[in-house]
Design a protein around this motif. Structure first.
Motif, PDB file in Angstrom:
ATOM      1  N   LEU A  44       0.857  -1.186   0.000  1.00  0.00           N
ATOM      2  CA  LEU A  44       0.000   0.000   0.000  1.00  0.00           C
ATOM      3  C   LEU A  44       0.892   1.234   0.000  1.00  0.00           C
ATOM      4  O   LEU A  44       1.558   1.535   0.998  1.00  0.00           O
ATOM      5  CB  LEU A  44      -0.913  -0.010   1.223  1.00  0.00           C
ATOM      6  N   VAL A  45       0.902   1.963  -1.110  1.00  0.00           N
ATOM      7  CA  VAL A  45       1.795   3.115  -1.266  1.00  0.00           C
ATOM      8  C   VAL A  45       1.218   4.339  -0.581  1.00  0.00           C
ATOM      9  O   VAL A  45       1.911   5.062   0.142  1.00  0.00           O
ATOM     10  CB  VAL A  45       2.055   3.401  -2.757  1.00  0.00           C
ATOM     11  N   LYS A  46      -0.066   4.590  -0.787  1.00  0.00           N
ATOM     12  CA  LYS A  46      -0.681   5.777  -0.209  1.00  0.00           C
ATOM     13  C   LYS A  46      -2.170   5.535  -0.028  1.00  0.00           C
ATOM     14  O   LYS A  46      -2.789   4.766  -0.778  1.00  0.00           O
ATOM     15  CB  LYS A  46      -0.452   7.000  -1.104  1.00  0.00           C
ATOM     16  N   LYS A  47      -2.713   6.228   0.966  1.00  0.00           N
ATOM     17  CA  LYS A  47      -4.120   6.113   1.284  1.00  0.00           C
ATOM     18  C   LYS A  47      -4.718   7.515   1.322  1.00  0.00           C
ATOM     19  O   LYS A  47      -4.252   8.369   2.076  1.00  0.00           O
ATOM     20  CB  LYS A  47      -4.288   5.424   2.635  1.00  0.00           C
ATOM     21  N   PHE A  48      -5.717   7.765   0.494  1.00  0.00           N
ATOM     22  CA  PHE A  48      -6.345   9.075   0.398  1.00  0.00           C
ATOM     23  C   PHE A  48      -7.695   9.042   1.123  1.00  0.00           C
ATOM     24  O   PHE A  48      -8.495   8.125   0.912  1.00  0.00           O
ATOM     25  CB  PHE A  48      -6.571   9.483  -1.056  1.00  0.00           C
ATOM     26  N   THR A  49      -7.938  10.036   1.958  1.00  0.00           N
ATOM     27  CA  THR A  49      -9.229  10.184   2.612  1.00  0.00           C
ATOM     28  C   THR A  49     -10.112  11.072   1.753  1.00  0.00           C
ATOM     29  O   THR A  49      -9.773  12.229   1.481  1.00  0.00           O
ATOM     30  CB  THR A  49      -9.070  10.800   4.009  1.00  0.00           C
ATOM     31  N   VAL A  50     -11.225  10.535   1.309  1.00  0.00           N
ATOM     32  CA  VAL A  50     -12.089  11.244   0.371  1.00  0.00           C
ATOM     33  C   VAL A  50     -12.706  12.475   1.011  1.00  0.00           C
ATOM     34  O   VAL A  50     -12.700  13.568   0.443  1.00  0.00           O
ATOM     35  CB  VAL A  50     -13.183  10.295  -0.161  1.00  0.00           C
ATOM     36  N   SER A  51     -13.242  12.340   2.217  1.00  0.00           N
ATOM     37  CA  SER A  51     -13.948  13.458   2.840  1.00  0.00           C
ATOM     38  C   SER A  51     -13.919  13.306   4.352  1.00  0.00           C
ATOM     39  O   SER A  51     -13.867  12.188   4.885  1.00  0.00           O
ATOM     40  CB  SER A  51     -15.395  13.520   2.348  1.00  0.00           C
ATOM     41  N   VAL A  52     -13.964  14.458   5.025  1.00  0.00           N
ATOM     42  CA  VAL A  52     -14.089  14.495   6.483  1.00  0.00           C
ATOM     43  C   VAL A  52     -15.400  15.179   6.876  1.00  0.00           C
ATOM     44  O   VAL A  52     -15.555  15.615   8.010  1.00  0.00           O
ATOM     45  CB  VAL A  52     -12.896  15.225   7.123  1.00  0.00           C
ATOM     46  N   ASN A  53     -16.312  15.281   5.932  1.00  0.00           N
ATOM     47  CA  ASN A  53     -17.573  15.985   6.146  1.00  0.00           C
ATOM     48  C   ASN A  53     -18.501  15.150   7.026  1.00  0.00           C
ATOM     49  O   ASN A  53     -18.964  14.075   6.626  1.00  0.00           O
ATOM     50  CB  ASN A  53     -18.232  16.276   4.805  1.00  0.00           C
TER      51      ASN A  53
END
Length: 902
Positions: free
Chosen positions: A608-617
């Motif tokens: 797993l190279v990177k993990k993106f968080t789509v939203s914190v809404n």
């Protein structure tokens, strides 16, 4: 492959809720899109999204009069103060309540906030440009005064022109006049007389009049005068009565059953614009109440309206359909007309050149978005039901889409029309699609049938139906090299088909669970398969053997809904990837599912190279890992308790939905959106990827539009020191210092101050980190400045010195090189047009000379000399390569026949 992708832009949604505002110069429009702010540049026809985000949907926006401070407040009262030109967050602060009104004073020193029935006035935090020495404050938000007088929610706050007084309009049927500081002889005044809640109250330009508007469509004009006394039919002024604000005139907007939803007043031009629940807006001239015109611009309520500083443009926002409009009332034309998907997006795809993104949604619409401008270019509405999949042909001029209405359609993206419609012999709802790279064959799969349908694009005839799967077909993909089709099904198998072979046999690949998505690597030698058990499997196409696998259940799992009985780590519905995509070089794969995470994996190592968080809404379900126990009651979570019956307005208390219904008519249903990623795709250039999410189309890019280089930046690097270095003829250092400061006027001044003879030397010794920025700047200068040869010399030097370096990194510098190519092509076309015109002029003059006698011949020769004497002098100036003289610029413009726009 580089993995430092950062949030770049938000497409697919243009307006959600809240107020929309213009910048002080009136050229940009700021719109709240969920928990982010999108800026629409109405002059340059571009849009971008500010990088920060709130924890909930934004309720109010405000810009100070200078336009350098943006204050945004979400539904919980959490506010963020941003340096708007720099897009940098300065301060966070909580106003401890739901904000219903927000406004800066014309002086910019204070801002007023309506929190419930209270009005709080705060000092504006100082900035580095203001009176503070360093712009840093321990307590940036300092309260000035709290005004309590209203008995219900404050809906509007408007300041007087001198910033001494402000007006507030409330749901308690009154408007009140307040003073910023104590004034001699002034007491807060209440303006009462309306029969319904007030939407707005404004001072006139000379502050002699006050206008108030209520929700029932009543407009009152107030004047500061003595009480009139009636004597028969005549009205006389009672000299003994005290001075006060009194109603002098009443007007009513007769819109039948439609209710007024919003209003805005422009003091300088005395224009009042109102929006109604029927989608109609009206423009009126005050104080005579002359109707200029009315226009229906939406099918639903107009939630907010605003007027720019000059009074020429009217901005409207309609949240139910996600519409954003800017109307120029004098010419009666649209400046901006955008609408996002009002239902969830299902699929997306990049065009082969990476300049456009296609999105499809459950609303049956297909939208084409321009990646450079961020605007929707065209919308197709021929499908009668949700569109489930889309894919381009290899050349990029034809788009294919599948829909639940039982049709597969082909679209011509040059003429923007539907030129082929493919249907099956029986009624099916197609859920997946694949197109042969040659564009000759299109395949579609359905969840209602176990067969794969194949059509000929040329004739529109059904060629074949591939049988073999024992469950619904969930995904299809064609090999980029053509000839091989791969299909995934719920029967736990993936099949490889050779559809152009003599026998329609398939090679089954056995999985451990239902197959959700399959995709080919760009070299057509490997396929990636996502299954319901959270596994990513990679198979060799030639050997039909599994090469590697990744257990991604823990990576994708995340987010707990309010209705979940289990924790986020144990919810089964979020533990699989619904969509996967290879990078352009095939080394990485990116995946998304029904959770808030997007995962980027290295295929070779399975890491797993990177993990993106789509939203914190927090306004969306599934963005929290743990639920707050304070929000849990005996009746269930607070977020699920219906408080509509406690609303103050009758319109808000009425519940027109069916009992217990969660689906149905989109105009009446209540729902709480949940975060998910139904589609994801990499750009063909490899510099960006986009993801279709609940909030919209999120674009992540390696190319940040606004860059700042802090390395080796000390206190000595200032604009003045940069210009001093330029005067000392240390051109390379001056250019690097200008790039570090990242001030466009300073970069242009240094750029144009470098002599032509030193261009090649400066370019040769420039550090590689600045190459992309210099190339981008030169391409932009080619479009904006008249220095033709000077800019071309820069481009030539860059390509000669660093051509091999860019050739090895084509995917990294693809955007910059494409911009330069467009600029050079534009110059070529302009010069060709100019040369053709000159040839026509010379032919005409020569023909005139040959038709006449010696006198005409001498006259024609003199005309030729006069015609080209100026260009000869100009060429002499241009040949020197100097680009810092305004006189030379004007002469060059005159000779080239090009204006600023060209």
């Amino acid at each position: 492959m580089k993995t430092e992708f950062k949030f770049s832009n938000l497409l697919g949604t243009v307006y959600c809720k809240g107020n929309i505002i213009f910048t002080p110069d009136g050229t940009c429009l700021l719109s709240p899109v969920g928990n982010r702010v999108t800026v629409f540049d109405l002059i340059n026809n571009k849009s971008y999204t500010l990088p920060f985000s709130h924890r909930r949907n934004i309720a109010r926006l405000a810009l100070n009069p200078k336009g350098n401070l943006l204050l945004s407040v979400d539904e919980d009262g959490h506010s963020i103060l941003t340096n708007f030109p720099r897009r940098i967050v300065l301060h966070h602060f909580s106003l401890r309540g739901s904000v219903s009104a927000l406004s800066f004073s014309p002086s910019g020193r204070h801002f007023a906030v309506g929190i419930g029935r209270l009005i709080e006035v705060w000092h504006t935090p100082s900035t580095p440009e203001s009176n503070s020495e360093d712009g840093l404050e321990f307590a940036p938000f300092v309260g000035h005064h709290v005004h309590a007088g209203h008995h219900d929610t404050v809906q509007s706050i408007e300041w007087s022109g001198d910033s001494r007084f402000f007006l507030s309009a409330s749901k308690d049927l009154t408007a009140r006049i307040w003073s910023l500081d104590p004034e001699d002889g002034f007491v807060p005044t209440t303006l009462a007389g309306h029969r319904e809640s007030l939407l707005g109250a404004w001072f006139s330009h000379d502050q002699e009049l006050i206008y108030t508007v209520s929700q029932d469509g009543a407009l009152f004009r107030w004047e500061y005068s003595q009480k009139p006394q009636t004597n028969g039919n005549e009205e006389l002024v009672d000299a003994d009565s005290p001075l006060g604000w009194r109603i002098m005139q009443k007007h009513f907007f007769m819109q039948k059953n439609a209710r007024m939803k919003c209003a805005s007043y422009h003091p300088r031009s005395n224009l009042l614009v109102t929006g109604f629940s029927s989608g109609l807006f009206g423009l009126y001239e005050l104080p005579d109440f002359n109707m200029i015109h009315t226009l229906s611009i939406s099918q639903n309520d107009i939630d907010f309206v605003n007027i720019n500083k000059t009074g020429e443009w009217l901005a409207f926002g309609a949240s139910r359909l996600g519409q954003l409009l800017v109307w120029e009332w004098q010419s009666e034309s649209y400046i901006l007309k955008q609408q996002g998907h009002f239902d969830s997006m299902n699929a997306l795809t990049y065009s082969p050149d990476g300049q456009r993104i296609i999105t499809t949604a459950d609303d049956g619409k297909i939208k084409l978005w321009d990646t450079q401008s961020g605007f929707c270019v065209v919308t197709f509405t021929e499908h009668s039901s949700g569109v489930t999949a889309c894919q381009f042909a290899k050349r990029g001029n034809v788009l294919f889409t599948s829909s639940l209405d039982g049709s597969v359609r082909a679209w011509d993206l040059i003429r923007y029309r539907n030129f082929r419609t493919f249907t099956a012999p029986t009624r099916l709802s197609f859920s997946s699609i694949a197109v042969d790279p040659s564009g000759e064959v299109v395949c579609a799969g359905s969840l209602d049938s176990f067969e794969i349908h194949i059509w000929s694009v040329q004739t529109g005839q059904l060629l074949d139906q591939l049988s073999g799967h024992e469950g619904p077909v969930s995904s299809l993909a064609f090999a980029p090299s053509g000839g091989t089709l791969v299909s995934g099904s719920w029967d736990h198998t993936v099949r490889i088909w050779s559809i152009f072979g003599r026998t329609q046999t398939s090679e089954p690949l056995q999985m451990q669970s239902d197959v959700l998505h399959v995709t080919f690597r760009p070299d057509s030698k490997q396929i990636a398969v996502s299954s319901l058990d959270g596994q990513l499997n990679f198979w060799s196409v030639s050997d039909a053997t599994q090469e590697s696998g990744i257990n991604a259940r823990r990576d994708v799992s995340g987010g707990r809904k309010l209705t979940d009985r289990r924790t986020a780590a144990n919810v089964a519905g979020t533990k699989a990837f619904n969509c996967i995509a290879y990078s352009s070089d095939g080394t990485c794969v990116i995946a998304g599912g029904n959770s808030k995470y997007i995962c980027l994996y290295d295929v070779q190592s399975g890491i797993l190279v990177k993990k993106f968080t789509v939203s914190v809404n927090l306004s969306i379900d599934g963005t929290q890992e743990f639920l707050n126990s304070r929000d849990l009651t005996e009746a269930g979570p607070l977020g699920l308790i219906d408080t509509q019956g406690e609303a103050s307005d009758l319109e808000d208390r009425i519940d027109r939905t069916l009992p217990g219904s969660t689906r149905g008519d989109p105009s009446t249903r209540k729902f709480r959106p949940a975060i998910r990623v139904p589609a994801i795709a990499f750009s063909p250039t490899g510099r960006a990827f986009c993801a279709a999410t609940t909030e919209g189309l999120l674009v992540y890019s390696l190319d940040t539009a606004l860059s700042f280089d802090p390395f080796d930046l000390d206190i000595e690097i200032t604009p003045s020191s940069t210009l001093n270095v330029l005067k000392q003829k240390d051109f390379l250092l001056a250019l690097v210092m200008a790039f570090r400061l990242n001030e466009a006027p300073l970069i242009r001044r240094v750029y144009e101050g470098i002599p032509v003879s030193d261009i090649s030397l400066v370019v040769k010794n420039l550090p590689p980190v600045y190459l992309a920025r210099l190339l981008r700047f030169v391409a932009q200068a080619t479009d904006e400045t008249p220095h033709l040869e000077f800019n071309l010399r820069w481009i030539e030097a860059l390509l000669r010195a660093h051509g091999p370096y860019w050739k090895d990194r084509q995917t990294i510098f693809a955007a910059e090189l494409r911009t330069v190519g467009k600029a050079i092509g534009r110059i070529q076309s302009d010069l060709k047009r100019l040369a053709d015109e000159n040839c026509y002029v010379i032919d005409y003059l020569v023909s005139q000379a040959s038709a006449g006698g010696d006198e005409n011949k001498k006259g024609a020769e003199q005309m030729l000399l006069d015609e080209y004497a100026g260009p000869a002098k100009i060429l002499a100036h241009i040949g020197t390569g100097e680009a810092d003289g305004t006189e030379d610029e004007d002469m060059e413009d005159e000779w080239m026949g090009l204006g600023d726009d060209d």
